[in-house]
Design a protein around this motif. Structure first.
Motif, PDB file in Angstrom:
ATOM      1  N   ILE A  40       0.869  -1.176   0.000  1.00 23.29           N
ATOM      2  CA  ILE A  40       0.000   0.000   0.000  1.00 23.29           C
ATOM      3  C   ILE A  40       0.906   1.224   0.000  1.00 23.29           C
ATOM      4  O   ILE A  40       1.794   1.349   0.851  1.00 23.29           O
ATOM      5  N   ASN A  41       0.690   2.122  -0.944  1.00 29.84           N
ATOM      6  CA  ASN A  41       1.536   3.302  -1.072  1.00 29.84           C
ATOM      7  C   ASN A  41       0.684   4.558  -1.146  1.00 29.84           C
ATOM      8  O   ASN A  41      -0.464   4.518  -1.617  1.00 29.84           O
ATOM      9  N   TYR A  42       1.243   5.673  -0.711  1.00 31.33           N
ATOM     10  CA  TYR A  42       0.456   6.903  -0.680  1.00 31.33           C
ATOM     11  C   TYR A  42      -0.015   7.299  -2.068  1.00 31.33           C
ATOM     12  O   TYR A  42      -1.085   7.896  -2.235  1.00 31.33           O
ATOM     13  N   ILE A  43       0.759   6.940  -3.089  1.00 37.74           N
ATOM     14  CA  ILE A  43       0.359   7.269  -4.457  1.00 37.74           C
ATOM     15  C   ILE A  43      -0.973   6.610  -4.801  1.00 37.74           C
ATOM     16  O   ILE A  43      -1.738   7.131  -5.630  1.00 37.74           O
ATOM     17  N   ASP A  44      -1.301   5.490  -4.151  1.00 39.14           N
ATOM     18  CA  ASP A  44      -2.578   4.823  -4.407  1.00 39.14           C
ATOM     19  C   ASP A  44      -3.752   5.726  -4.022  1.00 39.14           C
ATOM     20  O   ASP A  44      -4.804   5.712  -4.669  1.00 39.14           O
ATOM     21  N   THR A  45      -3.566   6.530  -2.975  1.00 41.65           N
ATOM     22  CA  THR A  45      -4.630   7.450  -2.571  1.00 41.65           C
ATOM     23  C   THR A  45      -4.786   8.585  -3.574  1.00 41.65           C
ATOM     24  O   THR A  45      -5.880   9.127  -3.737  1.00 41.65           O
ATOM     25  N   ALA A 118       6.892  -7.000  -0.479  1.00 42.78           N
ATOM     26  CA  ALA A 118       5.781  -6.108  -0.823  1.00 42.78           C
ATOM     27  C   ALA A 118       5.800  -4.839   0.004  1.00 42.78           C
ATOM     28  O   ALA A 118       5.336  -3.789  -0.448  1.00 42.78           O
ATOM     29  N   ALA A 119       6.346  -4.923   1.214  1.00 47.95           N
ATOM     30  CA  ALA A 119       6.403  -3.748   2.082  1.00 47.95           C
ATOM     31  C   ALA A 119       7.551  -2.817   1.723  1.00 47.95           C
ATOM     32  O   ALA A 119       7.564  -1.662   2.162  1.00 47.95           O
ATOM     33  N   SER A 120       8.498  -3.297   0.931  1.00 51.04           N
ATOM     34  CA  SER A 120       9.718  -2.509   0.719  1.00 51.04           C
ATOM     35  C   SER A 120      10.076  -2.226  -0.731  1.00 51.04           C
ATOM     36  O   SER A 120      10.904  -1.345  -0.987  1.00 51.04           O
ATOM     37  N   PHE A 121       9.475  -2.915  -1.701  1.00 55.80           N
ATOM     38  CA  PHE A 121      10.019  -2.845  -3.056  1.00 55.80           C
ATOM     39  C   PHE A 121       9.842  -1.470  -3.685  1.00 55.80           C
ATOM     40  O   PHE A 121      10.819  -0.815  -4.057  1.00 55.80           O
ATOM     41  N   LEU A 122       8.603  -0.987  -3.800  1.00 59.37           N
ATOM     42  CA  LEU A 122       8.392   0.323  -4.407  1.00 59.37           C
ATOM     43  C   LEU A 122       9.060   1.421  -3.573  1.00 59.37           C
ATOM     44  O   LEU A 122       9.711   2.317  -4.113  1.00 59.37           O
ATOM     45  N   LYS A 123       8.917   1.332  -2.266  1.00 56.54           N
ATOM     46  CA  LYS A 123       9.531   2.333  -1.385  1.00 56.54           C
ATOM     47  C   LYS A 123      11.051   2.259  -1.474  1.00 56.54           C
ATOM     48  O   LYS A 123      11.741   3.287  -1.497  1.00 56.54           O
ATOM     49  N   GLY A 124      11.588   1.047  -1.509  1.00 56.81           N
ATOM     50  CA  GLY A 124      13.029   0.882  -1.601  1.00 56.81           C
ATOM     51  C   GLY A 124      13.588   1.366  -2.924  1.00 56.81           C
ATOM     52  O   GLY A 124      14.653   2.007  -2.969  1.00 56.81           O
ATOM     53  N   LEU A 125      12.888   1.080  -4.018  1.00 53.89           N
ATOM     54  CA  LEU A 125      13.321   1.592  -5.313  1.00 53.89           C
ATOM     55  C   LEU A 125      13.266   3.110  -5.337  1.00 53.89           C
ATOM     56  O   LEU A 125      14.114   3.775  -5.953  1.00 53.89           O
ATOM     57  N   THR A 126      12.262   3.673  -4.645  1.00 51.75           N
ATOM     58  CA  THR A 126      12.152   5.131  -4.551  1.00 51.75           C
ATOM     59  C   THR A 126      13.365   5.713  -3.830  1.00 51.75           C
ATOM     60  O   THR A 126      13.983   6.680  -4.289  1.00 51.75           O
ATOM     61  N   PHE A 145      15.191  15.026   5.127  1.00 54.06           N
ATOM     62  CA  PHE A 145      14.248  14.091   4.515  1.00 54.06           C
ATOM     63  C   PHE A 145      12.936  14.189   5.289  1.00 54.06           C
ATOM     64  O   PHE A 145      12.874  13.857   6.471  1.00 54.06           O
ATOM     65  N   HIS A 146      11.896  14.687   4.625  1.00 53.15           N
ATOM     66  CA  HIS A 146      10.603  14.846   5.276  1.00 53.15           C
ATOM     67  C   HIS A 146       9.891  13.507   5.444  1.00 53.15           C
ATOM     68  O   HIS A 146      10.131  12.556   4.694  1.00 53.15           O
ATOM     69  N   ALA A 147       8.996  13.452   6.436  1.00 56.80           N
ATOM     70  CA  ALA A 147       8.199  12.245   6.718  1.00 56.80           C
ATOM     71  C   ALA A 147       9.107  11.046   6.964  1.00 56.80           C
ATOM     72  O   ALA A 147       8.944   9.981   6.378  1.00 56.80           O
ATOM     73  N   ALA A 148      10.053  11.217   7.880  1.00 62.79           N
ATOM     74  CA  ALA A 148      11.074  10.196   8.103  1.00 62.79           C
ATOM     75  C   ALA A 148      10.543   8.937   8.761  1.00 62.79           C
ATOM     76  O   ALA A 148      11.220   7.909   8.739  1.00 62.79           O
ATOM     77  N   GLY A 150       7.627   7.576   7.856  1.00 66.94           N
ATOM     78  CA  GLY A 150       6.749   6.915   6.893  1.00 66.94           C
ATOM     79  C   GLY A 150       7.427   5.717   6.257  1.00 66.94           C
ATOM     80  O   GLY A 150       8.587   5.398   6.557  1.00 66.94           O
ATOM     81  N   GLY A 151       6.719   5.054   5.371  1.00 72.64           N
ATOM     82  CA  GLY A 151       7.270   3.858   4.731  1.00 72.64           C
ATOM     83  C   GLY A 151       8.545   4.133   3.958  1.00 72.64           C
ATOM     84  O   GLY A 151       9.552   3.427   4.099  1.00 72.64           O
ATOM     85  N   VAL A 152       8.542   5.174   3.125  1.00 72.62           N
ATOM     86  CA  VAL A 152       9.742   5.554   2.386  1.00 72.62           C
ATOM     87  C   VAL A 152      10.789   6.103   3.349  1.00 72.62           C
ATOM     88  O   VAL A 152      11.977   5.785   3.262  1.00 72.62           O
ATOM     89  N   GLY A 153      10.345   6.931   4.287  1.00 71.60           N
ATOM     90  CA  GLY A 153      11.267   7.579   5.200  1.00 71.60           C
ATOM     91  C   GLY A 153      12.068   6.613   6.047  1.00 71.60           C
ATOM     92  O   GLY A 153      13.279   6.793   6.237  1.00 71.60           O
ATOM     93  N   LEU A 154      11.440   5.566   6.578  1.00 72.29           N
ATOM     94  CA  LEU A 154      12.161   4.621   7.419  1.00 72.29           C
ATOM     95  C   LEU A 154      13.202   3.850   6.623  1.00 72.29           C
ATOM     96  O   LEU A 154      14.287   3.543   7.136  1.00 72.29           O
ATOM     97  N   ILE A 155      12.902   3.553   5.378  1.00 71.03           N
ATOM     98  CA  ILE A 155      13.913   2.912   4.537  1.00 71.03           C
ATOM     99  C   ILE A 155      15.040   3.894   4.233  1.00 71.03           C
ATOM    100  O   ILE A 155      16.223   3.539   4.242  1.00 71.03           O
TER     101      ILE A 155
END
Length: 326
Positions: A40-45, A118-126, A145-148, A150-155
């Motif tokens: 689930i990614n924020y872009i989905d919203t 699934a929890a890391s692929f899109l975020k990790g590639l980002t 780095f904003h929203a540290a 969040g899913g992308v931020g923690l990675i």
């Protein structure tokens, strides 16, 4: 028959409907994947709300991990039974079964679970394209780095630590600050209580930054610019608070001949070779434990509960990644 999430109009989480469908055969260059975990990614919203328009009716989601069940004509690099993960797929990953172009699919090492992938692929590639391509972060370099938390931020926190860089992360609570620090953030700023630019100056002994990564958008635009040194780079890669609009380019001159870029993964990972290079670096960090992705049980939702998943994501009560489980 299989089940998927579909929208017939744009709007809030209530527009998502779980429907039954008959999966089509994979076309030439496609593989059919039985999803085991869906990211689930924020872009989905953004797609659901209409910020990123889609032809209706439409599926949602572009990332999942699972098992190849069938391959289309001409596919030789994957075979039925392969464990795989994908991102950047055509909309419709919120589904039990999804047909995906083979250039979007990576073989998944046995050491990495479907849920981790699934929890890391899109975020990790980002994070890969942000820290390794849009701007190459150097060891000992300080950056914002904003929203540290969040899913992308923690990675990003963990990847920065692996690079020996010093990530300053913005967060919205003391709990999220601790989570970002535990992940490797060098310092955190609570944007609800602190002035971002002033706090950056304190942390850097008055020095400004070469780069700021901003996925928040409207609410942090000017604060981000104020953190940059002369000819610094503003990387605006998301719109969590709303899109940045009506920008007067003169402000870039006034704040020091700044650069701004609005990148996306689709501008960087454009071929299977590029996907392989990026995913190999990500998988190496995941397998070594340098990057850990732990999804709380409270952030694992049944596929049919996608509405609740989006409500939780948009209320900002989640931390890190969330999943749909078919």
């Amino acid at each position: 028959m299989a089940k998927r999430i579909q929208i017939s109009q744009h709007g809030g989480p209530e527009v998502m409907q779980a429907i039954d469908f008959d999966p089509a055969d994979p076309l030439a260059g496609e593989v059919q994947i039985e999803n085991k975990a869906i990211g689930i990614n924020y872009i989905d919203t953004y797609v659901r709300s209409g910020l990123y328009p889609a032809s209706l009716p439409s599926g949602l989601g572009s990332e999942a991990a699972g098992i190849v069940r069938r391959v289309g004509p001409g596919v030789t690099v994957l075979k039925p039974g392969d464990r795989v993960v994908y991102a950047q797929a055509t909309l419709g990953a919120y589904s039990e079964v999804h047909n995906v172009a083979v250039e979007r699919v990576a073989l998944l090492p046995d050491a990495i679970s479907f849920e981790q992938a699934a929890a890391s692929f899109l975020k990790g590639l980002t994070v890969y394209y942000l820290l390794r391509q849009t701007y190459v972060v150097q060891p000992d370099e300080r950056f914002l780095f904003h929203a540290a938390a969040g899913g992308v931020g923690l990675i990003a926190c963990q990847w920065a630590k692996a690079l020996g860089a010093h990530l300053i992360g913005t967060v919205g609570s003391a709990e999220k600050a601790q989570r970002a620090k535990d992940a490797g953030a060098w310092a955190t700023i609570n944007y609800r209580e602190e002035n971002i630019a002033e706090r950056v100056s304190e942390l850097t002994q008055g020095k400004k930054l070469r780069v700021v990564y901003d996925s928040v958008g409207k609410d942090t635009w000017e604060a981000s610019l104020d953190c940059l040194q002369r000819r610094g780079l503003m990387v605006s890669f998301g719109n969590a608070s709303g899109p940045v609009t009506g920008v007067d380019l003169a402000i870039l001159n006034q704040k020091g001949s700044l650069y701004v870029t609005r990148p996306s993964l689709y501008g960087y990972i454009t071929t299977r070779d590029a996907l392989t290079q990026a995913s190999n670096e990500l998988f190496s960090l995941l397998a070594s434990g340098a990057i850990k992705v732990d999804v709380p049980e409270s952030q694992k939702f049944a596929l049919v509960d996608a509405r609740q998943a989006h409500q939780a994501l948009e209320s900002r009560v989640t931390q890190g990644s969330s999943l749909l489980i078919p």
